[in-house]
Design a protein around this motif. Structure first.
Motif, PDB file in Angstrom:
ATOM      1  N   PHE A 173       0.842  -1.190   0.000  1.00  0.00           N
ATOM      2  CA  PHE A 173       0.000   0.000   0.000  1.00  0.00           C
ATOM      3  C   PHE A 173       0.876   1.238   0.000  1.00  0.00           C
ATOM      4  CE2 PHE A 173      -1.451   3.576   2.536  1.00  0.00           C
ATOM      5  CZ  PHE A 173      -2.550   3.977   1.800  1.00  0.00           C
ATOM      6  N   GLY A 174       0.467   2.245  -0.773  1.00  0.00           N
ATOM      7  CA  GLY A 174       1.139   3.525  -0.647  1.00  0.00           C
ATOM      8  C   GLY A 174       1.392   4.210  -1.964  1.00  0.00           C
ATOM      9  N   TYR A 175       1.969   5.391  -1.859  1.00  0.00           N
ATOM     10  CA  TYR A 175       2.244   6.255  -3.000  1.00  0.00           C
ATOM     11  C   TYR A 175       3.159   7.372  -2.496  1.00  0.00           C
ATOM     12  CZ  TYR A 175      -1.764   8.322  -0.600  1.00  0.00           C
ATOM     13  OH  TYR A 175      -2.617   8.799   0.360  1.00  0.00           O
ATOM     14  N   TRP A 176       3.651   8.187  -3.434  1.00  0.00           N
ATOM     15  CA  TRP A 176       4.530   9.284  -3.044  1.00  0.00           C
ATOM     16  C   TRP A 176       3.684  10.505  -2.655  1.00  0.00           C
ATOM     17  CZ3 TRP A 176       9.652   9.314  -2.158  1.00  0.00           C
ATOM     18  CH2 TRP A 176      10.239  10.562  -1.894  1.00  0.00           C
ATOM     19  N   VAL A 177       3.813  10.923  -1.386  1.00  0.00           N
ATOM     20  CA  VAL A 177       3.171  12.157  -0.932  1.00  0.00           C
ATOM     21  C   VAL A 177       4.212  13.271  -1.038  1.00  0.00           C
ATOM     22  CG1 VAL A 177       2.082  13.366   0.985  1.00  0.00           C
ATOM     23  CG2 VAL A 177       1.605  10.926   0.614  1.00  0.00           C
ATOM     24  N   PHE A 178       3.927  14.262  -1.839  1.00  0.00           N
ATOM     25  CA  PHE A 178       4.902  15.327  -2.079  1.00  0.00           C
ATOM     26  C   PHE A 178       5.205  16.092  -0.793  1.00  0.00           C
ATOM     27  CE2 PHE A 178       3.650  14.412  -6.403  1.00  0.00           C
ATOM     28  CZ  PHE A 178       4.857  14.530  -7.075  1.00  0.00           C
ATOM     29  N   ASN A 264       3.547  -3.855   3.476  1.00  0.00           N
ATOM     30  CA  ASN A 264       4.312  -2.615   3.436  1.00  0.00           C
ATOM     31  C   ASN A 264       3.344  -1.450   3.267  1.00  0.00           C
ATOM     32  OD1 ASN A 264       6.770  -4.007   3.547  1.00  0.00           O
ATOM     33  ND2 ASN A 264       6.836  -4.225   1.325  1.00  0.00           N
ATOM     34  N   SER A 265       3.515  -0.427   4.096  1.00  0.00           N
ATOM     35  CA  SER A 265       2.689   0.779   4.025  1.00  0.00           C
ATOM     36  C   SER A 265       3.627   1.969   3.903  1.00  0.00           C
ATOM     37  CB  SER A 265       1.838   0.939   5.294  1.00  0.00           C
ATOM     38  OG  SER A 265       1.186  -0.270   5.648  1.00  0.00           O
ATOM     39  N   ARG A 270       6.988   5.231  -4.948  1.00  0.00           N
ATOM     40  CA  ARG A 270       6.368   5.536  -6.240  1.00  0.00           C
ATOM     41  C   ARG A 270       5.732   4.273  -6.795  1.00  0.00           C
ATOM     42  NH1 ARG A 270      10.976   8.514  -5.494  1.00  0.00           N
ATOM     43  NH2 ARG A 270      10.599  10.764  -5.538  1.00  0.00           N
ATOM     44  N   VAL A 271       4.544   4.426  -7.328  1.00  0.00           N
ATOM     45  CA  VAL A 271       3.691   3.277  -7.621  1.00  0.00           C
ATOM     46  C   VAL A 271       4.087   2.604  -8.936  1.00  0.00           C
ATOM     47  CG1 VAL A 271       1.324   2.514  -7.995  1.00  0.00           C
ATOM     48  CG2 VAL A 271       1.798   4.364  -6.365  1.00  0.00           C
ATOM     49  N   ARG A 273       2.356  -0.497  -9.658  1.00  0.00           N
ATOM     50  CA  ARG A 273       1.339  -1.511  -9.449  1.00  0.00           C
ATOM     51  C   ARG A 273       0.118  -1.090 -10.250  1.00  0.00           C
ATOM     52  NH1 ARG A 273       2.979   0.002  -4.348  1.00  0.00           N
ATOM     53  NH2 ARG A 273       1.083   1.198  -3.985  1.00  0.00           N
ATOM     54  N   ASP A 274      -0.844  -1.969 -10.358  1.00  0.00           N
ATOM     55  CA  ASP A 274      -2.065  -1.599 -11.050  1.00  0.00           C
ATOM     56  C   ASP A 274      -2.937  -0.684 -10.196  1.00  0.00           C
ATOM     57  OD1 ASP A 274      -1.358  -3.065 -13.257  1.00  0.00           O
ATOM     58  OD2 ASP A 274      -2.424  -4.865 -12.622  1.00  0.00           O
ATOM     59  N   GLU A 275      -2.854  -0.820  -8.862  1.00  0.00           N
ATOM     60  CA  GLU A 275      -3.685  -0.024  -7.967  1.00  0.00           C
ATOM     61  C   GLU A 275      -2.865   0.400  -6.751  1.00  0.00           C
ATOM     62  OE1 GLU A 275      -7.932  -1.077  -7.839  1.00  0.00           O
ATOM     63  OE2 GLU A 275      -7.319  -3.066  -8.549  1.00  0.00           O
ATOM     64  N   LEU A 276      -3.385   1.370  -5.987  1.00  0.00           N
ATOM     65  CA  LEU A 276      -2.614   1.923  -4.871  1.00  0.00           C
ATOM     66  C   LEU A 276      -2.469   0.934  -3.721  1.00  0.00           C
ATOM     67  CD1 LEU A 276      -3.767   5.648  -4.700  1.00  0.00           C
ATOM     68  CD2 LEU A 276      -1.841   4.625  -5.913  1.00  0.00           C
ATOM     69  N   VAL A 277      -3.348  -0.046  -3.649  1.00  0.00           N
ATOM     70  CA  VAL A 277      -3.177  -1.129  -2.676  1.00  0.00           C
ATOM     71  C   VAL A 277      -3.431  -2.444  -3.389  1.00  0.00           C
ATOM     72  CG1 VAL A 277      -5.591  -1.043  -1.868  1.00  0.00           C
ATOM     73  CG2 VAL A 277      -3.817  -2.039  -0.413  1.00  0.00           C
ATOM     74  N   GLU A 278      -2.580  -3.414  -3.133  1.00  0.00           N
ATOM     75  CA  GLU A 278      -2.752  -4.747  -3.704  1.00  0.00           C
ATOM     76  C   GLU A 278      -2.354  -5.800  -2.681  1.00  0.00           C
ATOM     77  OE1 GLU A 278      -2.245  -4.190  -8.554  1.00  0.00           O
ATOM     78  OE2 GLU A 278      -0.655  -5.183  -7.396  1.00  0.00           O
ATOM     79  N   PHE A 279      -3.117  -6.882  -2.675  1.00  0.00           N
ATOM     80  CA  PHE A 279      -2.818  -8.021  -1.811  1.00  0.00           C
ATOM     81  C   PHE A 279      -2.655  -9.263  -2.677  1.00  0.00           C
ATOM     82  CE2 PHE A 279      -5.101  -5.114   0.912  1.00  0.00           C
ATOM     83  CZ  PHE A 279      -4.381  -5.177   2.105  1.00  0.00           C
ATOM     84  N   GLN A 280      -1.561  -9.989  -2.478  1.00  0.00           N
ATOM     85  CA  GLN A 280      -1.413 -11.291  -3.117  1.00  0.00           C
ATOM     86  C   GLN A 280      -1.583 -12.364  -2.054  1.00  0.00           C
ATOM     87  OE1 GLN A 280       1.540 -11.984  -6.070  1.00  0.00           O
ATOM     88  NE2 GLN A 280       1.661 -14.183  -5.688  1.00  0.00           N
TER      89      GLN A 280
END
Length: 386
Positions: A173-178, A264-265, A270-271, A273-280
């Motif tokens: 999960f996550g993304y870049w927060v400026f 991981n959170s 930087r993403v 992945r197909d989506e901002l959160v993914e579970f395998q």
């Protein structure tokens, strides 16, 4: 068009000037229910929510009410709680102000619906749960990720026995927060100040507790490494401030049945992945990858046999061997769906399992995650009761 038999219910909504409170709870939930003519009840009448907006910024509240044709807004929480038709208090404000406001709402006799974390620490979270229980008011906590289409499909796979014996769960999960200097930050600055209730462990471990337990199995232990990767950020006025809260967390959780979960959170990634959160999820009979909306599976009978050879380029399209899981049902906005369940719980006494004790369990896991990071060891997760 409403009839005289329809039931109206006043909802004090605190923190609606924030991103989540405004977009998901006010616009896409409460106002969406109103636009549909209210919530249809079993007897054929409708429940009409009447929002009473509360916040700290009078100008924002006034503009918001005007934009949406609402009449009631105030910066005085006590006045809102005293409105004759107020039956539900909803809280989406900063975490540090939540416990006191919920306590005041309970004292005023209102039912409670709140975002997470329900409090900044476990002691306050349990106190809230006991106070609500002793006052005889109903309480609910937002568990929005359970209602995401991707995770609903994943849950369907689990309950249908698709995986066989589940071995592991891996979440990203996550993304870049400026940072807020050369581009504005897309999250509020208080999220990065520990003294204001910020931090990704307190925020996201509350989510991971209910996701893991509702879909897979109870969490029995946690080991967490946190980090403050960006030590200085810039606030809404462009002023620099010290980031005192964690902005990334790397957690390992042991679940019942020997399932190992790793999540991981991060607000510093930087993403790709197909989506901002993914579970395998991997099991003896098959695997699945689920995100916000999509869920894809690969059964053991269609699993390829990769061979590790670093000397040759990979020629196999590994993603091509996965199948899409169909919706098989209409899936409305998850926040709206849970609002509808809670309102039916309040008015018609229909079941709603996600109470303030469930919220306290999330805070417990976050506290243990922070303790695990500080002490550098794995910690057991004790049973939590009132």
């Amino acid at each position: 068009m409403s009839s005289t038999a329809d039931r109206r219910i006043g909802i004090v909504m605190n923190g609606v000037t924030g991103r989540m409170g405004y977009r998901q709870h006010l616009v896409r939930s409460i106002l969406a229910i109103r636009a549909e003519g209210g919530l249809l009840r079993a007897d054929g009448t409708r429940l009409i929510p009447e929002p009473i907006l509360v916040g700290r910024n009078a100008a924002k509240l006034e503009a918001m009410a005007r934009d949406h044709g609402l009449e009631r807004w105030t910066t005085d929480l006590d006045a809102a709680l005293a409105e004759p038709d107020a039956e539900v208090y909803f809280d989406a404000q900063v975490t540090s102000g939540r416990a006191a406001a919920i306590t005041a709402a309970i004292a005023a006799g209102l039912h409670i619906y709140t975002e997470k974390p329900v409090a900044s620490d476990l002691t306050d979270a349990l106190t809230l749960a006991r106070t609500a229980r002793d006052a005889g008011v109903k309480a609910g906590v937002v568990q929005d990720k359970l209602f995401l289409p991707g995770l609903r499909k994943l849950h369907r796979l689990v309950t249908g026995g698709y995986f066989g014996r589940i071995l592991s769960v891996r979440g990203e999960f996550g993304y870049w927060v400026f940072e807020g200097d050369w581009q504005p930050a897309q999250r509020p600055s208080w999220n990065y100040r520990e003294e204001d209730g910020g931090g990704i462990i307190l925020d996201m471990f509350c989510h991971w507790r209910y996701v893991l337990e509702e879909i897979f199995a109870p969490v029995r232990s946690v080991q967490c490494l946190g980090a403050t990767h960006i030590p200085q950020r810039f606030d809404e006025a462009g002023e620099p401030y010290a980031a005192t809260a964690d902005d990334a967390a790397y957690g390992t959780f042991e679940l019942d049945g020997g399932i190992v979960a790793q999540i991981n959170s991060s607000w510093t990634t930087r993403v790709f992945r197909d989506e901002l959160v993914e579970f395998q999820v991997d099991g003896t009979e098959g695997s699945a990858v689920a995100g916000l909306r999509r869920c894809r599976v690969q059964h053991r009978s269609t699993t390829p046999k990769p061979v590790w050879n670093p000397d040759l380029p990979a020629t196999e399209d590994f993603r091509a061997g996965w199948q899409e899981v169909p919706d098989n049902a209409e899936m409305d906005n998850g926040f709206k769906t849970q609002w509808e369940l809670f309102l039916r719980h309040v008015v018609d006494d229909e079941p709603f399992p996600w109470d303030l004790l469930a919220g306290a369990k999330g805070v417990q896991l976050a506290e243990l995650g922070l303790q695990s990071w500080a002490e550098g060891r794995r910690l057991a997760v004790p049973e939590l009761t009132l």
